[in-house]
Design a protein around this motif. Structure first.
Motif, short mmCIF file in Angstrom:
data_model
loop_
_atom_site.label_atom_id
_atom_site.label_comp_id
_atom_site.label_asym_id
_atom_site.label_seq_id
_atom_site.Cartn_x
_atom_site.Cartn_y
_atom_site.Cartn_z
N ASP A 127 -1.90 14.49 -2.10
CA ASP A 127 -0.90 15.64 -2.45
C ASP A 127 -0.65 16.42 -1.27
O ASP A 127 0.54 16.68 -1.08
N GLU A 128 -1.73 16.73 -0.24
CA GLU A 128 -1.36 17.23 0.88
C GLU A 128 -0.11 16.46 1.94
O GLU A 128 0.38 17.18 2.18
N GLY A 129 -0.66 15.21 1.91
CA GLY A 129 0.20 14.21 2.55
C GLY A 129 1.88 14.12 1.85
O GLY A 129 2.68 13.94 2.54
N SER A 130 1.75 14.41 0.82
CA SER A 130 3.27 14.57 -0.03
C SER A 130 4.03 15.71 0.47
O SER A 130 5.26 15.58 0.37
N ASP A 131 3.30 16.66 1.06
CA ASP A 131 4.15 17.88 1.50
C ASP A 131 4.72 17.43 2.87
O ASP A 131 4.21 16.84 3.56
N PRO A 132 6.00 17.73 2.95
CA PRO A 132 6.57 16.94 4.23
C PRO A 132 5.93 17.67 5.52
O PRO A 132 6.07 16.92 6.39
N PRO A 166 -2.34 14.87 6.87
CA PRO A 166 -3.53 15.32 6.19
C PRO A 166 -4.40 14.09 5.32
O PRO A 166 -5.72 14.17 5.17
N ASP A 167 -3.44 13.21 4.96
CA ASP A 167 -4.19 11.99 4.01
C ASP A 167 -4.49 10.76 5.17
O ASP A 167 -4.10 10.67 6.10
N ARG A 168 -5.69 10.27 4.40
CA ARG A 168 -6.55 9.25 5.19
C ARG A 168 -6.86 8.27 4.02
O ARG A 168 -6.90 8.54 3.12
N TYR A 169 -6.98 6.97 4.77
CA TYR A 169 -7.00 5.87 3.85
C TYR A 169 -8.13 4.80 4.30
O TYR A 169 -8.30 4.53 5.39
N LEU A 170 -8.85 4.07 3.39
CA LEU A 170 -9.76 3.11 3.80
C LEU A 170 -9.46 1.86 2.87
O LEU A 170 -9.43 1.74 1.72
N LEU A 171 -9.53 0.75 3.54
CA LEU A 171 -9.32 -0.60 3.05
C LEU A 171 -10.18 -1.46 3.10
O LEU A 171 -10.71 -1.84 4.41
N LEU A 184 0.87 -1.11 0.02
CA LEU A 184 0.07 0.06 0.02
C LEU A 184 0.86 1.13 0.03
O LEU A 184 1.75 1.43 0.91
N MET A 185 0.62 2.07 -0.95
CA MET A 185 1.30 3.32 -1.12
C MET A 185 0.22 4.62 -0.38
O MET A 185 -0.81 4.56 -0.23
N THR A 186 1.32 5.40 0.27
CA THR A 186 0.64 6.64 0.85
C THR A 186 1.14 8.01 0.44
O THR A 186 2.33 7.95 -0.29
N GLY A 187 0.41 8.81 0.57
CA GLY A 187 1.09 10.19 0.23
C GLY A 187 2.09 10.78 1.14
O GLY A 187 3.15 11.10 0.87
N THR A 188 1.86 10.38 2.54
CA THR A 188 2.92 10.66 3.40
C THR A 188 3.99 9.82 3.30
O THR A 188 3.91 8.81 3.24
N HIS A 189 5.25 10.64 3.19
CA HIS A 189 6.34 9.66 3.14
C HIS A 189 6.79 9.14 4.74
O HIS A 189 7.13 7.97 4.79
#
Length: 416
Positions: free
Chosen positions: A128-133, A154-159, A48-53
């Motif tokens: 995109d917001e999560g990709s911002d450090p 800021p990023d959220r995920y649902l599986l 699973l990939m996320t915007g947040t590093h």
């Protein structure tokens, strides 16, 4: 619907996994897929990939009895994949860490039977917001040492999981469907989708089987080559005949010293081999000055008649004690030479060293009594060579004069 997890989950390198065993390889997970957010190309694993590093993002994981309704509009990214677990309980695993949460896909107490294949929907928002450090925060407004923004991503995920196949049917009969991109909004998701599309296609089952067969064949070839080289080394650079391979005992010393002699002896008849063994034993004990001792007579008589040696001649240590009246003493030698600076001819250096001829000669009697005439000849020759030590070339020349049948025709590589 059951909620399996609902809370913050740490991610690093924008990754987190669902698996019950091995972690998936990134390229293997996404090869052949259209989407680059949820990789299901490796068995029993989701990548699973996320915007947040790096930080903690909110994850919610749900399991359904049947296909749920379409994802709500709040979810900017929606992809689906097919997933077949190996176990009824899988784990949510952060990068570089152990299991964060157990995810029982089958309700506790329910007979799992044959596990079904699952369809998985992965939804995301705010990538995109999560990709911002700094997650959209102004770094100038953060206090020094304040890293709480790492926990307020800021990023959220649902599986979501549900069994594939028709309601009431056998879930094991379900055919896995291709992955799909159902909704794509952010630049971050577009980047990962493009990356996945650029990967080479995943190998087919037949290609995987063929690749494994090639790997196995290559491994067997390397193993066989190693065995061949090791055999060449042990047999003086020339592969032995099958008859020589069958010989047991201490024969490799004479092999490394004079391989032509060994081949000549091996090609001789058994009666000649036995004669060589007895002859070599007599020469060795004569040089040691003990061949004509009265108590040696039963040994020579047995050997000349082709009978087993009397029991008292079966142990060189016992013979030593009988000759000298005291048991032999074993010394350990330690080389003080630096590694790689030994003699150019280590075997010759050993044979050239001063020896006790009695200690070297006595094993020749035991060797001459071996049941295998070829082993008897080779071991007795080696014992005699060890007895002659620095004069070994004299002895080897005498062997060839005494038994011309063992001479090797170098042009044909076989006895004349």
């Amino acid at each position: 619907m059951r909620v399996l997890f609902d809370g913050p989950a740490p991610v690093d390198y924008g990754q987190i996994y669902v698996t019950s065993r091995e972690l998936p390889n990134m390229e293997g997970a996404f090869a052949g897929q259209a989407n680059g957010l949820c990789g299901a190309g490796e068995p029993d694993a989701l990548f699973l990939m996320t915007g947040t590093h790096s930080g903690r993002v909110h994850f919610r994981i749900e399991v359904y009895d049947g296909e749920p309704s379409a994802a709500a509009e709040e979810w900017e990214e929606v992809v689906e994949v097919s997933f077949r677990p190996r176990d009824a309980v899988v784990d949510l695993v952060p990068w570089g860490d152990g299991s964060l949460a157990k995810l029982p896909l089958i309700p506790e107490g329910q007979d799992t039977g044959l596990l079904p294949a699952y369809r998985v929907r992965y939804c995301a928002t705010g990538m995109d917001e999560g990709s911002d450090p700094f997650g959209g925060l102004d770094p100038d407004e953060l206090d020094d040492g304040d890293y709480t923004y790492m926990d307020r991503r800021p990023d959220r995920y649902l599986l979501c999981f549900w069994p594939e196949g028709s309601p009431g049917g056998d879930p094991s009969d379900a055919v896995a469907r291709a992955d799909a991109i159902l909704r794509q909004t952010s630049q971050a998701a577009a980047y990962w989708h493009g990356w996945a599309a650029g990967l080479p296609p995943a190998p087919s089952l037949w290609e995987q089987v063929e690749a494994e067969q090639l790997r196995r064949s290559e491994r067997e070839r390397r193993d066989e080559e190693y065995r061949r080289r090791d055999e060449l080394r042990r047999w003086g650079g020339r592969l032995p005949t099958e008859r020589l391979r069958q010989v047991r005992g201490n024969v490799h010393g004479i092999v490394l010293l004079d391989r032509d002699l060994v081949d000549g002896v091996a090609a001789a008849e058994a009666a000649v081999q036995r004669q060589i063994a007895i002859w070599a034993a007599r020469r060795a004990l004569t040089l040691a000055g003990i061949a004509d001792l009265d108590w040696m007579t039963p040994a020579w008589t047995a050997l000349d008649r082709g009978l087993p040696l009397p029991a008292e001649f079966a142990d060189p240590r016992a013979l030593w004690t009988r000759v000298l009246g005291e048991p032999p003493v074993t010394f350990s030698l330690v080389s003080l030479r630096p590694a790689g600076h030994g003699p150019a001819d280590p075997l010759g250096a050993v044979l050239d060293a001063p020896v006790n001829p009695i200690a070297m000669a006595l094993p020749a009697v035991v060797a001459a009594g071996e049941s295998d005439p070829l082993q008897a000849a080779l071991e007795a020759l080696w014992a005699a060579v060890s007895t002659y030590a620095a004069r070994r070339n004299e002895f080897l020349a005498d062997v060839r004069r005494a038994f011309p049948v063992i001479a090797i025709d170098k042009s044909e590589g076989s006895p004349e």
